[in-house]
Write a protein that holds these residues in place. Structure first.
Motif, PDB file in Angstrom:
ATOM      1  N   ARG A  39      67.987 -64.458 -74.569  1.00 45.99           N
ATOM      2  CA  ARG A  39      68.812 -64.771 -75.879  1.00 45.99           C
ATOM      3  C   ARG A  39      70.554 -63.995 -75.266  1.00 45.99           C
ATOM      4  NH1 ARG A  39      67.679 -65.259 -82.073  1.00 45.99           N
ATOM      5  NH2 ARG A  39      64.784 -65.896 -81.646  1.00 45.99           N
ATOM      6  N   PHE A  98      81.659 -84.223 -87.233  1.00 43.81           N
ATOM      7  CA  PHE A  98      80.649 -85.244 -86.386  1.00 43.81           C
ATOM      8  C   PHE A  98      79.344 -84.658 -87.728  1.00 43.81           C
ATOM      9  CE2 PHE A  98      81.202 -80.656 -85.335  1.00 43.81           C
ATOM     10  CZ  PHE A  98      80.477 -80.235 -85.827  1.00 43.81           C
ATOM     11  N   ILE A 151      83.139 -69.130 -89.170  1.00 45.64           N
ATOM     12  CA  ILE A 151      82.519 -68.467 -90.065  1.00 45.64           C
ATOM     13  C   ILE A 151      81.938 -66.989 -90.234  1.00 45.64           C
ATOM     14  CG2 ILE A 151      80.194 -69.782 -90.908  1.00 45.64           C
ATOM     15  CD1 ILE A 151      81.436 -72.639 -89.803  1.00 45.64           C
ATOM     16  N   ARG A 170      71.533 -73.727 -79.797  1.00 43.14           N
ATOM     17  CA  ARG A 170      71.136 -73.226 -80.623  1.00 43.14           C
ATOM     18  C   ARG A 170      72.226 -72.604 -81.360  1.00 43.14           C
ATOM     19  NH1 ARG A 170      66.287 -71.725 -84.590  1.00 43.14           N
ATOM     20  NH2 ARG A 170      64.953 -73.205 -83.298  1.00 43.14           N
ATOM     21  N   MET A 212      67.837 -82.665 -81.996  1.00 42.00           N
ATOM     22  CA  MET A 212      66.838 -81.607 -81.736  1.00 42.00           C
ATOM     23  C   MET A 212      66.486 -80.970 -80.908  1.00 42.00           C
ATOM     24  SD  MET A 212      65.401 -80.689 -85.202  1.00 42.00           S
ATOM     25  CE  MET A 212      63.843 -80.604 -84.867  1.00 42.00           C
ATOM     26  N   ILE A 260      74.726 -80.374 -82.186  1.00 38.80           N
ATOM     27  CA  ILE A 260      73.419 -80.988 -81.461  1.00 38.80           C
ATOM     28  C   ILE A 260      72.571 -81.703 -82.055  1.00 38.80           C
ATOM     29  CG2 ILE A 260      74.046 -77.860 -80.175  1.00 38.80           C
ATOM     30  CD1 ILE A 260      70.838 -77.243 -81.995  1.00 38.80           C
ATOM     31  N   PHE A 277      64.751 -72.997 -88.695  1.00 37.45           N
ATOM     32  CA  PHE A 277      65.471 -73.941 -88.843  1.00 37.45           C
ATOM     33  C   PHE A 277      64.635 -74.584 -87.388  1.00 37.45           C
ATOM     34  CE2 PHE A 277      68.461 -76.278 -85.191  1.00 37.45           C
ATOM     35  CZ  PHE A 277      68.037 -77.363 -86.131  1.00 37.45           C
ATOM     36  N   MET A 302      73.420 -79.307 -93.424  1.00 40.52           N
ATOM     37  CA  MET A 302      74.356 -78.033 -92.478  1.00 40.52           C
ATOM     38  C   MET A 302      74.937 -76.739 -93.122  1.00 40.52           C
ATOM     39  SD  MET A 302      76.041 -79.155 -89.323  1.00 40.52           S
ATOM     40  CE  MET A 302      77.896 -78.755 -89.250  1.00 40.52           C
ATOM     41  N   ILE A 303      74.822 -74.877 -92.978  1.00 42.50           N
ATOM     42  CA  ILE A 303      75.484 -74.464 -93.117  1.00 42.50           C
ATOM     43  C   ILE A 303      77.166 -74.613 -93.457  1.00 42.50           C
ATOM     44  CG2 ILE A 303      75.802 -72.966 -92.867  1.00 42.50           C
ATOM     45  CD1 ILE A 303      73.170 -72.312 -92.009  1.00 42.50           C
ATOM     46  N   LYS A 341      90.892 -74.528 -89.052  1.00 47.65           N
ATOM     47  CA  LYS A 341      89.544 -73.714 -88.786  1.00 47.65           C
ATOM     48  C   LYS A 341      89.261 -72.107 -89.760  1.00 47.65           C
ATOM     49  CE  LYS A 341      86.312 -76.124 -85.728  1.00 47.65           C
ATOM     50  NZ  LYS A 341      85.452 -75.565 -84.489  1.00 47.65           N
ATOM     51  N   ARG A 390      69.184 -70.617 -90.697  1.00 49.61           N
ATOM     52  CA  ARG A 390      69.116 -70.345 -89.402  1.00 49.61           C
ATOM     53  C   ARG A 390      67.891 -70.188 -88.616  1.00 49.61           C
ATOM     54  NH1 ARG A 390      73.865 -70.548 -85.821  1.00 49.61           N
ATOM     55  NH2 ARG A 390      75.282 -71.058 -86.990  1.00 49.61           N
ATOM     56  N   PHE A 440      75.549 -74.269 -82.525  1.00 50.86           N
ATOM     57  CA  PHE A 440      75.191 -75.553 -82.862  1.00 50.86           C
ATOM     58  C   PHE A 440      76.294 -75.383 -84.423  1.00 50.86           C
ATOM     59  CE2 PHE A 440      72.698 -75.584 -87.198  1.00 50.86           C
ATOM     60  CZ  PHE A 440      72.526 -77.132 -87.315  1.00 50.86           C
ATOM     61  N   GLY A 441      76.924 -75.512 -84.765  1.00 45.59           N
ATOM     62  CA  GLY A 441      77.749 -75.490 -85.756  1.00 45.59           C
ATOM     63  C   GLY A 441      79.456 -75.453 -85.948  1.00 45.59           C
ATOM     64  N   ASP A 442      79.653 -75.318 -84.713  1.00 51.64           N
ATOM     65  CA  ASP A 442      80.717 -75.484 -84.028  1.00 51.64           C
ATOM     66  C   ASP A 442      80.712 -76.411 -83.110  1.00 51.64           C
ATOM     67  OD1 ASP A 442      82.480 -72.925 -83.519  1.00 51.64           O
ATOM     68  OD2 ASP A 442      80.806 -72.198 -82.487  1.00 51.64           O
ATOM     69  N   VAL A 443      79.841 -77.347 -82.503  1.00 58.32           N
ATOM     70  CA  VAL A 443      79.568 -78.051 -82.688  1.00 58.32           C
ATOM     71  C   VAL A 443      78.353 -79.209 -83.470  1.00 58.32           C
ATOM     72  CG1 VAL A 443      80.898 -78.725 -80.386  1.00 58.32           C
ATOM     73  CG2 VAL A 443      78.754 -77.858 -80.527  1.00 58.32           C
ATOM     74  N   THR A 475      83.879 -79.949 -89.048  1.00 57.75           N
ATOM     75  CA  THR A 475      82.732 -80.687 -88.690  1.00 57.75           C
ATOM     76  C   THR A 475      82.888 -82.044 -89.203  1.00 57.75           C
ATOM     77  OG1 THR A 475      81.028 -79.845 -90.883  1.00 57.75           O
ATOM     78  CG2 THR A 475      81.566 -77.766 -88.752  1.00 57.75           C
TER      79      THR A 475
END
Lengths: 422, 422
Positions: free
Chosen positions: A24, B370, B16, A214, A224, A222, B217, B224-225, B13, B214, A217-220, B367
């Motif tokens: 990570r 997308f 977050i 992971r 599953m 994805i 998930f 979405m958050i 933006k 998160r 995720f949130g910025d763009v 967001t």
């Protein structure tokens, strides 16, 4: 292959690799570097992890043409036919924007718009599958996405497998970049000097790719995170052991963590399949992988009756489900959870992997309970459209204001009242 | 409100809140405890964080009946009418399973199935909004989800706000539990002795809830958050300053991090709105919040022409977009990214928050590039259906085997060949 009398709940859930703390951290550092140093960071990590020193990051049109030659016209035309089938099936999923009106002059609807840009990750090395390129790219293409960016790690000499490049050309990828791992995901999410960022990232990858997806995720958006592949075959006494065994092994050869399971009401079939699997294993090129997968995650479950068998399948929520019963359509009606359902003996699972048209990117590890195959909706988004007439607002203004005040939001109430000089 | 000459790209933006290391650790510990200790852990954390000692975790039907009485028949009927509109609009999103056949006897399609169970998180305290209950529950209900589980933290006396319980009854929630924070998310994801786990978790919450979603998930699906709320109003010289100002403030009063923006081609309107906002702020009950939001994230952008203005709006990809131009429908055609689009002066944004029917759970913080409003698709999933005839497989068997061998997957090739005794 072991035969188990099915009693009560069963599960093929395997623990998903969520990475070590070190992995990570390393992914977070790579992403940070790519965010700050852009192309330089991409080059640095490509040298470090892939052993390739690249002068040019982007795959040239000459490289693509060479790949097409290498693949040859016969194979190209087979890939094109598969691509045609995939585009056809996904074309049927396209949806129109819609609206509805009422006599007060109110208009409500959904505006459907393709995403502007999508990134497709394609793994390198032995896992470089042209079919995966088609399956990830074509739904985006069909959805109307204008910019489709492929990233894939090069080998030590800076090359990309020919089959992957050829499939990318057929599918209509608009840019291909030589970058893999977390660094490629970072480039797609944040952009670099050469690579503009995308709105969504799809495609399979190793643990570093999964962890990076992971993180961003949130910025763009994805797709599953995929786990190892799995098949469940549901059969009654009409099932043909040799064919069932062959289909089980086509899953098992993917990965030692893959899972191949038969659920049947017939003891005779169970025993025949068990023997047939052992026999067919003997001369399989990927025998070691398939054997370990069968050993660890393979099983034949013997169910009391078809009702219990169906229940078991719904518990498993498999990625692939083959139904080999006398009345497969009727059986299918009772299935609530499965990624892709194959009906009857001529619908062998590889038909769907390569050729039929439906997507082979499917929910794994029980996530078919709540997820779908990759599809055109994944590459579009909806906007609600609301148009109220004066009459409609006048009629409902008081109610809306009351609801707003119930929630203590006075400015909401005043906003609707402002239209009528209140 | 400040007026800015728009040149080049702009963005609303906001970073977050992804939580501190301490918050992440604390959430992981809470989830671990709930996973191992179930109801006991829930009780422990509810006492610790909400100050309530609960004997009974589940909200009783008596509590719900009392809440309905407290809300009173007039308000109940307004909430019911809103719920009816929401159910109607979402009902139009329902999709049928479909299939297509060809003359070879091939059948391909998608089977659409509702999720079995969904968990809805409803925040406690001052953020307890009945409209949010309707908007999160009804799409699931319309989709056909049988089990809809609401969780919400109780106050110190173990009570839940009446409006929330009343809305839950109208929306058709099947179970309500007194639990909030990360512990409630853990209970929904893993289950406890009393609460069976769900397939998907939706609904807004504080940073602990967001971090917990998160974390879980993958085990379950999540929505979405959500970030702080935002509105962009796009207006030409036909815009009416007082109404635009009122709508901007209805967003600004939500949260000091909310963002209210006007993009206009008219300097006169810009100046009038700026003055009108200052004036309307003066006597707003939530003045301090709205003022800080306007100060920090509010702006009036003056664009050269409508084309540039539309470009700015697409850059912003706002959660809510109001179009106040001479031809709002025509302007809308050029919008690519927005959560919900409100057309014309009678489509004030609170109309959508409470009443019109489209969902108020919308993609925030750009967001909308997308993501979509919460909708019925979010509570169903698709299974591909593939049925090949003998003829179709015979015709394509060789090609499928070639594709499999190109990828080095021999057992895949043998599986299709097994049907024809090869």
């Amino acid at each position: 292959m072991k035969i188990i009398e099915a009693k009560g709940n069963i599960s093929i859930k395997r623990s998903i690799d969520t990475g070590t703390e070190d992995q990570r951290k390393s992914v977070q550092e790579i992403l940070r570097d790519v965010k700050s140093d852009g192309d330089d960071a991409l080059r640095k990590f490509t040298e470090k992890f892939d052993g390739a020193r690249l002068s040019e990051l982007r795959v040239s049109s000459e490289e693509i043409e060479e790949a097409v030659k290498e693949i040859g016209p016969e194979m190209m035309s087979i890939i094109e036919e598969a691509a045609g089938n995939i585009a056809d099936f996904h074309g049927k999923q396209r949806r129109n924007s819609w609206f509805d009106t009422d006599e007060k002059g109110t208009l409500l609807g959904q505006k459907i718009t393709p995403l502007d840009s999508v990134g497709v990750y394609v793994p390198g090395g032995t896992a470089a599958y042209p079919s995966s390129v088609l399956m990830n790219v074509l739904p985006a293409k069909v959805a109307g996405v204008e910019r489709i960016v492929m990233v894939t790690p090069p080998d030590e000499k800076g090359r990309i497998p020919a089959a992957v490049l050829a499939a990318a050309r057929i599918a209509g990828v608009t840019e291909i970049w030589k970058a893999g791992g977390a660094q490629a995901i970072g480039a797609l999410a944040y952009g670099t000097e050469s690579i503009a960022p995308v709105d969504k990232i799809v495609g399979p990858g190793n643990i570093y790719v999964a962890l990076a997806k992971r993180e961003v995720f949130g910025d763009v958006a994805i797709d599953m995170i995929a786990g190892p592949s799995e098949i469940v075959i549901l059969a009654d006494e009409t099932g043909i052991a040799g064919e069932i065994a062959a289909d089980l092994l086509s899953q098992a050869e993917h990965d030692v963590n893959a899972s191949a399971v038969l659920v049947t009401t017939s003891r005779k079939l169970a025993e025949e399949v068990s023997a047939a699997v052992d026999e067919a294993l003997a001369d399989l090129p990927r025998r070691e992988i398939a054997e370990e997968s069968v050993e660890r995650f393979g099983a034949i479950y013997l169910a009391e009756d078809m009702e219990k068998a169906v229940e078991l399948v719904n518990d498993l929520a498999p990625e692939h489900l083959e139904i080999m019963t006398g009345q497969p359509m009727e059986t299918m009606a009772k299935i609530r959870h499965a990624g892709a359902i194959f009906l009857g003996r001529y619908s062998s699972e590889p038909v769907g992997d390569y050729f039929a048209g439906p997507n082979h990117v499917l929910p794994t590890n029980g996530t078919a309970r709540f997820s779908s195959p990759l599809n055109v909706d994944d590459f579009t988004k909806k906007s609600s459209v609301i148009s109220y007439s004066e009459k409609a607002l006048r009629e409902n203004c008081g109610k809306i204001a009351k609801l707003a005040r119930l929630e203590g939001l006075e400015a909401h109430a005043r906003a609707v009242e402002a239209r009528f000089g209140k």
